[in-house]
Design an enzyme around this catalytic site. Structure first.
Site, PDB file in Angstrom:
ATOM      1  N   VAL A 120      46.149  29.929 -30.561  1.00 19.69           N
ATOM      2  CA  VAL A 120      46.468  31.182 -29.882  1.00 19.69           C
ATOM      3  C   VAL A 120      45.254  32.112 -29.879  1.00 19.69           C
ATOM      4  O   VAL A 120      45.348  33.240 -29.415  1.00 19.69           O
ATOM      5  CB  VAL A 120      47.707  31.861 -30.517  1.00 19.69           C
ATOM      6  CG1 VAL A 120      48.949  30.986 -30.326  1.00 19.69           C
ATOM      7  CG2 VAL A 120      47.499  32.163 -31.993  1.00 19.69           C
ATOM      8  N   HIS A 139      50.706  27.115 -26.735  1.00 17.79           N
ATOM      9  CA  HIS A 139      51.452  27.934 -27.700  1.00 17.79           C
ATOM     10  C   HIS A 139      51.209  29.428 -27.471  1.00 17.79           C
ATOM     11  O   HIS A 139      51.452  30.230 -28.362  1.00 17.79           O
ATOM     12  CB  HIS A 139      51.078  27.545 -29.138  1.00 17.79           C
ATOM     13  CG  HIS A 139      51.575  26.174 -29.527  1.00 17.79           C
ATOM     14  ND1 HIS A 139      51.174  25.498 -30.655  1.00 17.79           N
ATOM     15  CD2 HIS A 139      52.477  25.344 -28.911  1.00 17.79           C
ATOM     16  CE1 HIS A 139      51.788  24.325 -30.724  1.00 17.79           C
ATOM     17  NE2 HIS A 139      52.564  24.199 -29.669  1.00 17.79           N
TER      18      HIS A 139
HETATM   19  N1  APR Z   1      36.887  20.395 -38.484  1.00 17.14           N
HETATM   20  C1  APR Z   1      37.799  19.522 -37.993  1.00 17.14           C
HETATM   21  N2  APR Z   1      39.078  19.484 -38.389  1.00 17.14           N
HETATM   22  C2  APR Z   1      39.466  20.356 -39.350  1.00 17.14           C
HETATM   23  C3  APR Z   1      38.569  21.288 -39.920  1.00 17.14           C
HETATM   24  C4  APR Z   1      37.223  21.285 -39.457  1.00 17.14           C
HETATM   25  N3  APR Z   1      36.284  22.120 -39.943  1.00 17.14           N
HETATM   26  N4  APR Z   1      39.243  22.011 -40.843  1.00 17.14           N
HETATM   27  C5  APR Z   1      40.500  21.550 -40.854  1.00 17.14           C
HETATM   28  N5  APR Z   1      40.645  20.546 -39.952  1.00 17.14           N
HETATM   29  C6  APR Z   1      41.851  19.762 -39.621  1.00 17.14           C
HETATM   30  C7  APR Z   1      42.771  19.523 -40.796  1.00 17.14           C
HETATM   31  O1  APR Z   1      42.386  18.357 -41.508  1.00 17.14           O
HETATM   32  C8  APR Z   1      44.133  19.381 -40.121  1.00 17.14           C
HETATM   33  O2  APR Z   1      44.407  18.013 -39.810  1.00 17.14           O
HETATM   34  O3  APR Z   1      42.603  20.511 -38.695  1.00 17.14           O
HETATM   35  C9  APR Z   1      43.982  20.176 -38.814  1.00 17.14           C
HETATM   36  C10 APR Z   1      44.771  21.473 -38.778  1.00 17.14           C
HETATM   37  O4  APR Z   1      46.138  21.191 -38.829  1.00 17.14           O
HETATM   38  P1  APR Z   1      47.241  22.352 -38.787  1.00 17.14           P
HETATM   39  O5  APR Z   1      46.905  23.421 -39.772  1.00 17.14           O
HETATM   40  O6  APR Z   1      48.571  21.706 -38.928  1.00 17.14           O
HETATM   41  O7  APR Z   1      47.047  22.992 -37.329  1.00 17.14           O
HETATM   42  P2  APR Z   1      47.599  22.483 -35.926  1.00 17.14           P
HETATM   43  O8  APR Z   1      47.704  20.995 -35.896  1.00 17.14           O
HETATM   44  O9  APR Z   1      46.798  23.144 -34.891  1.00 17.14           O
HETATM   45  O10 APR Z   1      49.058  23.098 -35.924  1.00 17.14           O
HETATM   46  C11 APR Z   1      49.874  22.944 -34.797  1.00 17.14           C
HETATM   47  O11 APR Z   1      51.514  24.393 -35.741  1.00 17.14           O
HETATM   48  O12 APR Z   1      52.221  26.311 -36.852  1.00 17.14           O
HETATM   49  C12 APR Z   1      51.973  25.741 -35.630  1.00 17.14           C
HETATM   50  O13 APR Z   1      51.739  26.932 -33.709  1.00 17.14           O
HETATM   51  C13 APR Z   1      50.993  26.498 -34.807  1.00 17.14           C
HETATM   52  O14 APR Z   1      49.602  25.635 -33.055  1.00 17.14           O
HETATM   53  C14 APR Z   1      49.973  25.457 -34.396  1.00 17.14           C
HETATM   54  C15 APR Z   1      50.729  24.153 -34.603  1.00 17.14           C
END
Ligand code: APR
Length: 234
Positions: free
Chosen positions: A94, A110
């Site tokens: 977002v 989202h």
């Molecule tokens: N580079 C690459 N990947 C990374 C890094 C980085 N520096 N730091 C963290 N990650 C990875 C983590 O290993 C994890 O697998 O990014 C991922 C983040 O996962 P989430 O926190 O679950 O985020 P996301 O998948 O975008 O969540 C989806 O959940 O709560 C809702 O609406 C919210 O859009 C979001 C959705």
């Protein structure tokens, strides 16, 4: 070559925006049922406004990183490098870091934290300040109906028809920085597999969905994404 890229919180992590499910992530500090559901908002709008006011401040100050920059370069240069080449960028994020990096067409499934929507008239407007029940809508002038223009748990994501169309036409599927936990986004890789197109995960470490992908590139997005874009455009 039509490339479909899905990004998640990991692409913005090195810009200082916390992810949701990593250690110390947003959902380890806040109860998502309280701050990110329609029921939570109906129960306690002030609590939800306080959460998004805090998120808005963090988002407002964040700057894009090398991963956002590389993807905007891919959008710009892919058509010239590959005949019929085009990038579809769908983000679960977002924040506006893809746009700040120069990306022109970003599909925010989202929603966007720096926008508000009026429950009374549907008016959507950019908003970077502090939201409360006292703030009036710029469209209908009513106070009390504004909410963040984001998709909460239990709500339908935005632009689904456009996303499906792009998925069905793509030649390569790439997920970057997403844990593969939240549907429908987490199911897109399986759809791509059914179409027998190559699937690639770029993430800090193998995600929940890793075994569904043909290939994975692991490491910080600011290093892995520019290197992958370089290879694709070479
Ligand atoms: N580079 C690459 N990947 C990374 C890094 C980085 N520096 N730091 C963290 N990650 C990875 C983590 O290993 C994890 O697998 O990014 C991922 C983040 O996962 P989430 O926190 O679950 O985020 P996301 O998948 O975008 O969540 C989806 O959940 O709560 C809702 O609406 C919210 O859009 C979001 C959705």
């Amino acid at each position: 070559m039509r490339v479909f890229v899905l990004t998640g919180a990991g692409v913005s992590a090195e810009s200082g925006l916390g992810t949701f499910r990593d250690a110390g992530g947003v959902w380890s500090m806040f109860d998502l049922k309280e701050v990110a559901t329609p029921e939570g908002f109906a129960r306690d709008p002030a609590k939800v406004h306080a959460f998004y006011n805090m998120r808005r401040r963090v988002h407002r100050d964040a700057r894009p990183n090398a991963a956002h920059a590389a993807l905007s370069r891919l959008e710009r240069d892919l058509p010239a490098r590959h005949p019929g080449g085009a990038l579809t960028l769908v983000t679960q994020n977002v924040d506006e870091l893809h746009e700040l990096a120069g990306h022109r067409d970003v599909i925010h499934m989202h929603g966007e934290a720096l926008k508000v929507r009026c429950a009374a008239c549907g008016h959507v407007a950019r908003f970077t300040g502090e939201l409360s029940d006292a703030v009036a809508c710029g469209g209908c002038a009513q106070a009390g109906g504004l909410r963040p223009d984001v998709v909460w748990f239990g709500e339908t994501p935005m632009h689904l028809a456009r996303i499906q169309e792009a998925l069905e036409q793509s030649d390569l599927f790439v997920a970057i920085g997403t844990s593969g936990t939240v549907y429908p986004a987490a199911g897109y890789v399986a759809q791509a597999r059914r179409r027998s197109i190559p699937t690639l995960e770029i993430n800090l470490e193998p995600s929940n969905n890793a075994r569904v992908f043909d290939r994975g590139i692991y490491g910080p997005a600011t290093e892995t994404v520019p290197a992958w874009v370089e290879t694709l455009l070479a």
